[in-house]
Design a protein around this motif. Structure first.
Motif, mmCIF file in Angstrom:
data_model
loop_
_atom_site.group_PDB
_atom_site.id
_atom_site.type_symbol
_atom_site.label_atom_id
_atom_site.label_comp_id
_atom_site.label_asym_id
_atom_site.label_seq_id
_atom_site.Cartn_x
_atom_site.Cartn_y
_atom_site.Cartn_z
ATOM 1 N N LYS A 76 32.926 -8.446 -47.250
ATOM 2 C CA LYS A 76 33.152 -8.615 -45.808
ATOM 3 C C LYS A 76 31.923 -9.210 -45.135
ATOM 4 N N LEU A 77 30.747 -8.694 -45.513
ATOM 5 C CA LEU A 77 29.508 -9.173 -44.900
ATOM 6 C C LEU A 77 29.298 -10.663 -45.208
ATOM 7 N N ARG A 78 29.594 -11.071 -46.441
ATOM 8 C CA ARG A 78 29.425 -12.497 -46.804
ATOM 9 C C ARG A 78 30.346 -13.370 -45.968
ATOM 10 N N ALA A 79 31.564 -12.880 -45.708
ATOM 11 C CA ALA A 79 32.508 -13.643 -44.889
ATOM 12 C C ALA A 79 31.974 -13.773 -43.464
ATOM 13 N N ILE A 80 31.384 -12.713 -42.960
ATOM 14 C CA ILE A 80 30.806 -12.755 -41.607
ATOM 15 C C ILE A 80 29.687 -13.789 -41.549
ATOM 16 N N ARG A 81 28.854 -13.776 -42.576
ATOM 17 C CA ARG A 81 27.742 -14.734 -42.626
ATOM 18 C C ARG A 81 28.263 -16.178 -42.599
ATOM 19 N N LYS A 82 29.381 -16.399 -43.328
ATOM 20 C CA LYS A 82 29.962 -17.734 -43.405
ATOM 21 C C LYS A 82 30.515 -18.169 -42.045
ATOM 22 N N ASN A 83 31.124 -17.227 -41.324
ATOM 23 C CA ASN A 83 31.755 -17.563 -40.047
ATOM 24 C C ASN A 83 30.761 -17.721 -38.909
ATOM 25 N N ALA A 84 29.669 -16.968 -38.958
ATOM 26 C CA ALA A 84 28.788 -16.891 -37.794
ATOM 27 C C ALA A 84 27.674 -17.927 -37.859
ATOM 28 N N LYS A 85 27.279 -18.419 -36.691
ATOM 29 C CA LYS A 85 26.110 -19.286 -36.652
ATOM 30 C C LYS A 85 24.842 -18.438 -36.708
ATOM 31 N N ILE A 86 24.907 -17.296 -36.024
ATOM 32 C CA ILE A 86 23.751 -16.401 -35.982
ATOM 33 C C ILE A 86 24.201 -15.004 -36.407
ATOM 34 N N VAL A 87 23.463 -14.403 -37.332
ATOM 35 C CA VAL A 87 23.750 -13.012 -37.698
ATOM 36 C C VAL A 87 22.601 -12.145 -37.216
#
Lengths: 276, 441
Positions: A76-87
């Protein structure tokens, strides 16, 4: 550190995600009652499960709270990283691993058995040693603290909206403590990890009569030698005080056997009190 | 069950639905609802708890007694004062530590603040959007600006109570074994008292708002468990009590409440010898009705809530009633604090070691902490029984009874109704996944 912030131009989309934690940092965001109406004029919040039904994969800034302690969370975290410009790592669990890492002191199978007994085999109880999110993905910005402060969340958001790089405080809690006008806890016969802990909290724990527990983790380059001398001056051993580092420094201790900036042996308990 | 099947019940008999609500929103923590209906019969129904377990009881082992409350507060951000309080009571009882009357007042004041904060968060942020068919409070801040502002203002006041006493609401600072390390300033308390006294107007309007929404008719005989105090309404004090008319000794609570693991949940389920039971605001109002403050009793009258109210949807109303009570009680406590100080105080010291139990009424129900402390002041064992874990079986049971009565509706409506029922329990899933040490001796 962040070089440019690509979201300043338009109304950015914000998403909030939560992994292994108490959700207290999300709650600190919800506690911005006075600022909330203003915030939603400037940004679109598209993901905030605790407070909203809406869910979207289209977002600019992802605020991530909680540590990673399950295999599913890694995906899930990797998917968030892929979607977001800034984490953004929101809070201690996410930025340093936080208190969750206390369980890493024990073998995982034993921890599961201790809590769930023979039912520890059920799938929902699966667990891996707790870790901060930057052990899995690249993190652009950190908001430290257990919990984060409203002020730091708001100033971070403001910086993003203005296209600036937000500040991460990198001075020890002692500085904040002096500015708050507190009596040093060492003078009260207590011990404290404030001299090497990252500030930004206005030393609120000391102001309200306690010690610094070290929830923001160590400053980038902690002066452990000077801290050791302070401890000796007050009749304490460095080994003793190291025990208090594993409250919030557990992940580093789990990985290296010792807290940041310290090359001594693993910690043992001493007998100092934590409250007057 | 009083609910009468509707005239279209005939149709419902032949319906088949698969309802999956992944990660129920507007609840605290992560859970899925899975319902499988074949030809009008429930084949499968579960509330899956997918929150990551955190193993607090295991983590606490070997830590110092004066770290325990700090660590256990982190079980839950919303009910941090409750976890801190239960933890402190357990430590203090294990080690023979006493606290001053002023410290007791301050702790109870923070407790009122948390109850208000948690209820306001639930009512305005989590429940209210359902009534307007919205996904969150955000659109309401534009369409119903005054109403949303009122909710935010009440929540802000509740946070302020905790902040004045404990430094902040999420993970309060000054509550420690032996007392409270910070004495609020007089002017802070006076300001708080005035704001609280002024908030009854908003509470009245909140009550009016919620009483204007229809409450689904759903009655089911059930056992309510909460604390009941010798004096006053049970939030911080009291012994466990069942609406089936018996009191439970604190020492036997962990035995009376049988916990068991189920394969679809990281939180355990619980039952008494009578089966399913419910904890939380509705249980407390039912069990402590006669102890409600005058304004709260009046609120109960206006909302039509009389003991024994067995409709779980009324839990929202019970929370409103408790907001009146907590506000009145908080004003009384501030008045008492202003009479004598408050003065800076020392804190009580440990006199021994052993096993101790701490029971409080967290916003979501009876919360139990039990620790064994060694002579070196280290936690040897810990066991916590969490409100939501005690309610999970009740939620599933209710869904099993409730869903067949609404099968004639479109799937979307059933899904919404099911979510609304789960939400009425105000489940706190991140709390519930920190349970429980079955091997406690």
């Amino acid at each position: 550190m962040l070089k440019s912030v690509p979201v300043a131009a338009k109304k950015p989309k914000l998403a909030f995600f939560s992994f292994t934690c108490c959700e207290g940092c999300q709650l600190m965001v919800l506690n911005c009652e006075e600022e909330f109406p203003g915030i939603i004029e400037l940004v679109d919040i598209v993901n905030f499960r605790e407070a909203m039904s809406l869910r979207s994969d289209d977002y600019d800034i992802a605020f991530v709270e909680g540590s990673i302690s399950k295999k599913e969370e890694i995906k899930k975290l990797r998917a968030i990283r892929k979607n977001a410009k800034i984490v953004v790592a929101l809070g201690a669990c996410s930025s340093t691993g936080g208190l969750n890492c206390l369980k890493n002191r024990f073998p995982m199978e034993e921890v599961k058995k201790a809590v769930y007994g023979k039912d520890a085999r059920h799938k929902p109880m699966d667990t891996i040693p707790a870790r901060p999110i930057d052990s899995i993905v690249r993190v652009d910005h950190y908001i430290h603290g257990c919990p984060v402060t409203k002020e730091e969340f708001l100033s971070t958001l403001k910086a993003f909206l203005l296209g600036k790089t937000p500040d991460v405080p990198n001075h020890p809690v002692c500085v904040d403590c002096k500015m708050a006008g507190n009596i040093c806890v060492f003078e009260k016969g207590l011990s404290c990890v404030g001299p090497v802990t990252r500030a930004g909290c206005k030393a609120v724990c000391v102001t309200y009569g306690c010690i610094c527990w070290g929830c923001r983790g160590p400053v980038d380059d902690p002066n452990m030698n000077a801290h050791g001398e302070t401890l000796e001056r007050y009749g304490l051993t460095a080994d003793g005080i190291l025990k208090s580092f594993d409250l919030y420094g557990g992940y580093r201790i789990y990985k290296t056997g010792r807290p940041a900036g310290h090359d001594g042996p693993p910690a043992v308990l001493d007998g100092r009190k934590r409250h007057a | 069950m009083a609910h009468q099947p509707s005239s279209t019940a005939e149709n419902a008999m032949h319906k088949s639905h698969g309802i999956n609500v992944n990660e129920v929103t507007r609840v605290e923590g992560h859970g899925n609802i899975v319902i499988n209906i074949k030809k009008g019969r429930i084949e499968e129904l579960r509330l899956e708890i997918i929150e990551s377990p955190r193993f607090f009881e295991a983590m606490l082992r070997g830590r110092r007694y004066d770290e325990a409350h700090h660590i256990m507060s982190r079980i839950c951000g919303i009910c941090a004062v409750s976890h801190t309080s239960a933890s402190l009571k357990a430590i203090e009882s294990a080690m023979g530590i006493t606290i001053s009357p002023q410290a007791m007042l301050l702790r109870k004041l923070a407790f009122c603040g948390e109850t208000l904060q948690s209820h306001m968060l639930h009512l305005y942020f989590l429940v209210l959007p359902d009534f307007f068919g919205e996904g969150s409070i955000v659109p309401l801040m534009k369409s119903h600006r005054d109403m949303a502002a009122m909710g935010l203002g009440l929540k802000n006041l509740a946070n302020e109570i905790c902040a004045v006493v404990g430094g902040r609401h999420v993970h309060p600072i000054s509550l420690v074994p032996g007392g409270v390390t910070h004495a609020p300033k007089r002017d802070e308390l006076e300001k708080l008292r005035d704001r609280l006294a002024g908030s009854f107007k908003q509470l009245d309007r909140t009550l009016g708002l919620f009483s204007s929404f229809p409450v689904p008719e759903f009655r089911k005989d059930r056992e309510f468990i909460s604390l009941k105090a010798r004096k006053g309404y049970a939030f911080y004090d009291g012994s466990p009590f069942s609406s089936k008319k018996d009191s439970i000794r604190p020492e036997t609570y962990a035995k009376k409440i049988k916990e068991y693991a189920v394969p679809h949940s990281a939180a355990k389920h619980a039952r008494t010898s009578r089966g399913t039971f419910m904890v939380g605001a509705l249980a407390r109002v039912n069990n402590n009705y006669s102890r409600l403050a005058p304004s709260a009793k009046k609120a109960a009258g206006r909302l039509g809530l009389k003991p024994l109210s067995t409709n779980p949807f009324m839990n929202n109303h019970a929370q409103i009633i408790e907001c009146f009570h907590a506000t009145e009680e908080a004003i009384g406590m501030i008045t008492a604090l202003l009479l004598t100080g408050p003065k800076p105080e020392g804190i009580g010291k440990p006199k021994g070691f052993g096993t101790g139990i701490g029971l409080v009424e967290a916003p979501r129900g009876t919360l139990y902490h039990e620790y064994a402390i060694t002579k070196d002041g280290l936690v040897e064992k810990a066991n916590c029984i969490i409100p939501t874990a005690q309610n999970l079986r009740s939620i599933e049971d209710d869904l099993r009874h409730y869903v067949p009565t609404i099968l004639d509706r479109p799937k979307k409506e059933i899904t919404a109704a099911v979510e609304t029922l789960v939400r009425a329990y105000d489940p706190c899933i991140s709390c519930a996944t920190h349970i429980m040490n079955v091997k406690f001796v």
